[in-house]
Design a protein around this motif. Structure first.
Motif, short mmCIF file in Angstrom:
data_model
loop_
_atom_site.label_atom_id
_atom_site.label_comp_id
_atom_site.label_asym_id
_atom_site.label_seq_id
_atom_site.Cartn_x
_atom_site.Cartn_y
_atom_site.Cartn_z
N GLY A 47 0.82 -1.08 -0.20
CA GLY A 47 0.02 0.03 -0.16
C GLY A 47 0.93 1.22 -0.12
O GLY A 47 0.34 2.27 -0.04
N GLU A 48 2.28 1.14 0.15
CA GLU A 48 2.97 2.25 0.05
C GLU A 48 3.62 2.33 -1.12
O GLU A 48 3.72 1.65 -2.05
CB GLU A 48 4.15 2.14 1.17
N ALA A 49 3.85 3.69 -1.54
CA ALA A 49 4.68 4.09 -2.86
C ALA A 49 5.90 3.40 -2.80
O ALA A 49 6.55 3.28 -1.89
CB ALA A 49 4.62 5.62 -3.01
N ASN A 50 6.27 3.11 -3.90
CA ASN A 50 7.79 2.21 -4.17
C ASN A 50 8.69 3.23 -3.73
O ASN A 50 8.73 4.50 -4.19
CB ASN A 50 8.04 1.89 -5.73
N ALA A 51 9.63 2.68 -2.82
CA ALA A 51 10.81 3.48 -2.33
C ALA A 51 11.86 3.68 -3.32
O ALA A 51 12.06 2.73 -4.08
CB ALA A 51 11.36 3.09 -1.07
N ASP A 52 12.49 4.73 -3.29
CA ASP A 52 13.75 4.82 -4.14
C ASP A 52 14.75 4.01 -3.53
O ASP A 52 14.69 3.55 -2.27
CB ASP A 52 14.25 6.34 -4.20
N PHE A 53 15.79 3.89 -4.28
CA PHE A 53 16.98 3.23 -3.77
C PHE A 53 17.54 4.14 -2.51
O PHE A 53 17.47 5.33 -2.61
CB PHE A 53 18.19 3.25 -4.78
N ARG A 54 18.00 3.73 -1.50
CA ARG A 54 18.73 4.34 -0.52
C ARG A 54 20.19 3.90 -0.82
O ARG A 54 20.48 2.75 -0.18
CB ARG A 54 18.03 4.12 0.97
N ILE A 55 20.99 5.00 -0.85
CA ILE A 55 22.33 4.62 -1.07
C ILE A 55 23.12 5.74 -0.04
O ILE A 55 23.12 6.92 -0.32
CB ILE A 55 23.10 4.65 -2.30
N ASP A 56 23.11 5.38 1.44
CA ASP A 56 23.58 6.31 2.42
C ASP A 56 24.91 6.35 2.57
O ASP A 56 25.47 5.48 3.11
CB ASP A 56 22.91 5.89 3.62
N GLY A 57 25.62 7.69 2.44
CA GLY A 57 26.94 7.87 2.71
C GLY A 57 27.30 8.77 3.83
O GLY A 57 26.14 9.04 4.48
N PRO A 58 28.44 9.15 3.92
CA PRO A 58 28.66 9.90 5.14
C PRO A 58 27.94 11.35 5.40
O PRO A 58 27.30 11.36 6.47
CB PRO A 58 30.36 10.15 4.96
N ALA A 59 27.43 11.61 4.21
CA ALA A 59 26.65 13.02 4.21
C ALA A 59 25.36 12.70 5.06
O ALA A 59 24.70 13.84 5.42
CB ALA A 59 26.47 13.65 3.00
N THR A 60 24.78 11.50 4.80
CA THR A 60 23.65 11.15 5.58
C THR A 60 23.75 10.69 6.99
O THR A 60 22.84 11.56 7.64
CB THR A 60 22.95 9.93 4.81
N HIS A 61 24.69 10.08 7.23
CA HIS A 61 24.69 9.46 8.40
C HIS A 61 25.84 10.06 9.45
O HIS A 61 25.97 9.70 10.59
CB HIS A 61 24.58 7.89 8.72
N GLY A 62 26.62 10.55 8.87
CA GLY A 62 27.75 11.29 9.47
C GLY A 62 28.95 10.28 9.99
O GLY A 62 29.91 10.77 10.71
N ILE A 63 29.01 9.34 9.21
CA ILE A 63 30.25 8.30 9.76
C ILE A 63 31.16 8.14 8.65
O ILE A 63 30.80 7.61 7.48
CB ILE A 63 29.60 6.85 10.15
N PRO A 64 32.41 8.66 8.65
CA PRO A 64 33.20 8.87 7.28
C PRO A 64 33.51 7.11 7.07
O PRO A 64 33.67 6.35 7.92
CB PRO A 64 34.54 9.56 7.94
N GLY A 65 33.57 7.02 5.75
CA GLY A 65 33.97 5.66 5.27
C GLY A 65 32.84 4.62 5.11
O GLY A 65 33.05 3.56 4.60
N LEU A 66 31.62 5.03 5.26
CA LEU A 66 30.41 3.92 5.44
C LEU A 66 29.38 4.33 4.63
O LEU A 66 29.23 5.37 4.35
CB LEU A 66 29.88 4.04 6.96
N VAL A 67 29.06 3.16 3.61
CA VAL A 67 28.00 3.35 2.71
C VAL A 67 27.00 2.24 2.87
O VAL A 67 27.64 1.08 2.94
CB VAL A 67 28.31 3.57 1.20
#
Length: 373
Positions: free
Chosen positions: A321-341
């Motif tokens: 029932g939800e709209a299809n989500a986009d890809f989530r490719i979360d890098g450091p700018a999203t979660h604040g952890i250097p070196g993590l995707v």
């Protein structure tokens, strides 16, 4: 504790493409795969279609990475000898009430940069595919099919030529963020602890679970995992079609479509069935629903011609029932952890987008220029 530069978790098509991109960027790469072979889950249980980039919301990662990834994938297949065929796809309207939907799809595709769709009327369709029942269709000439396992072997080979190392039967059992880097607990026959400078979570279905257990990553950066099973049936008779045949899209997927393998055999699916986990069983009774859907565009489908083939499960991060989500490719700018995707919800068009996803991950790690719209 052994120290490594980059660790990529998961050796499906996306994980291998990411590892190759990192290796091409000059990084030392270790790929950890829990199974005994590459690409045993989503990458091995799909339609093996090279998508044009038609349906996805304008500006979304799915749209952008599919369009650029498709171009890169055809080039990669030519350069590395991966079996594929640009067979084209027909998106069909089976009655006059659906023709407006075709025009909406064409306009949407143009907004995504897909300029080659052609609108065909009934006479043109009959000349192209005499067995097809439709009043109009969109022809997508840049849609194709590919040997997905051959693609993964080529990605693995090129990654290894540039120094990447693949470890099979190496399940990740624990993750922790350190300052700097990451501690990775690896199980299997030879358990070990690693310290990595860069960590890319390409674990597919397991990516949200791994991220949820990562010490130091805030819970708000981890989506819920959903599982949408798709069943496939093969055609026991010879197919009369030379193009892929797609009905108009339906909630959760692209409808019960007809695809071809590289030997010219036809298969149908996937449908959409929400499940609680990785259950790959196939209920033969679902063929009855397939018959009804297929006969809307192929009335000549013989009785009892569908045979159970296989199932796949889409690694979704949006539910019923939800709209299809986009890809989530979360890098450091999203979660604040250097070196993590972290890569979440990499369902279709993940295979088509795989090379572009690899480049995008490098961009998020500031190894290449960022992807622009």
């Amino acid at each position: 504790m052994e120290r490594v530069d980059c660790v990529v978790i998961g050796a499906g098509v996306v994980g291998l493409a990411v590892a190759r991109a990192l290796a091409l960027a000059g990084r030392e790469v270790l790929i950890l795969e829990s199974e005994g072979a590459i690409g045993t889950a989503t990458s091995a249980r799909n339609s093996e279609v090279i998508h044009a980039g038609i349906y996805y919301p304008k500006g979304s990662l799915k749209a952008r990475l599919c369009v650029s990834g498709r171009v890169a994938l055809y080039d990669f297949c030519q350069r590395f000898g991966v079996a594929h065929r640009r067979c084209g796809k027909l998106i069909v309207a089976t009655d006059d009430g659906q023709t407006d939907g075709l025009e909406q799809i064409r306009q949407h595709a143009r907004a995504n940069g897909v300029e080659d769709l052609r609108l065909l009327d009934g006479a043109q369709l009959h000349a192209l595919e005499p067995a097809l029942h439709a009043v109009a269709a969109l022809l997508s000439p840049s849609t194709g099919i590919i040997d997905s396992h051959g693609l993964m072997l080529a990605l693995q080979g090129d990654a290894e030529r540039h120094g990447a190392v693949l470890a099979l039967r190496a399940p990740v059992t624990g993750l922790a963020c350190e300052d700097p880097g990451f501690v990775i607990e690896v199980g299997g026959e030879a358990p070990m602890r690693l310290h990595a400078t860069t960590l890319v979570n390409c674990a597919g279905h397991g990516a949200p679970l791994l991220a949820a257990g990562m010490r130091g990553l805030a819970p708000q950066h981890v989506p819920r995992a959903w599982y949408a099973k798709g069943s496939y049936f093969s055609l026991s008779a010879r197919t009369p079609f030379t193009h892929l045949i797609y009905p108009l899209p339906e909630p959760g997927g692209l409808g019960t479509h007809l695809t071809l393998d590289l030997a010219g055999r036809a298969r149908f699916g996937p449908d959409v069935e929400w499940v609680d986990g990785l259950d790959y069983s196939l209920d033969p009774a679902r063929a009855e629903r397939f018959h009804a859907a297929i006969r809307r565009y192929w009335p000549g489908l013989p009785d009892h011609a569908l045979q159970p083939a296989y199932t796949g499960i889409r690694p979704k991060i949006s539910g019923p029932g939800e709209a299809n989500a986009d890809f989530r490719i979360d890098g450091p700018a999203t979660h604040g952890i250097p070196g993590l995707v972290n890569l979440f919800g990499i369902e279709s068009p993940g295979l088509t987008s795989s090379l572009a996803i690899g480049d995008h991950v490098c961009a998020l790690l500031e190894l290449t220029e960022p992807l622009t719209a």
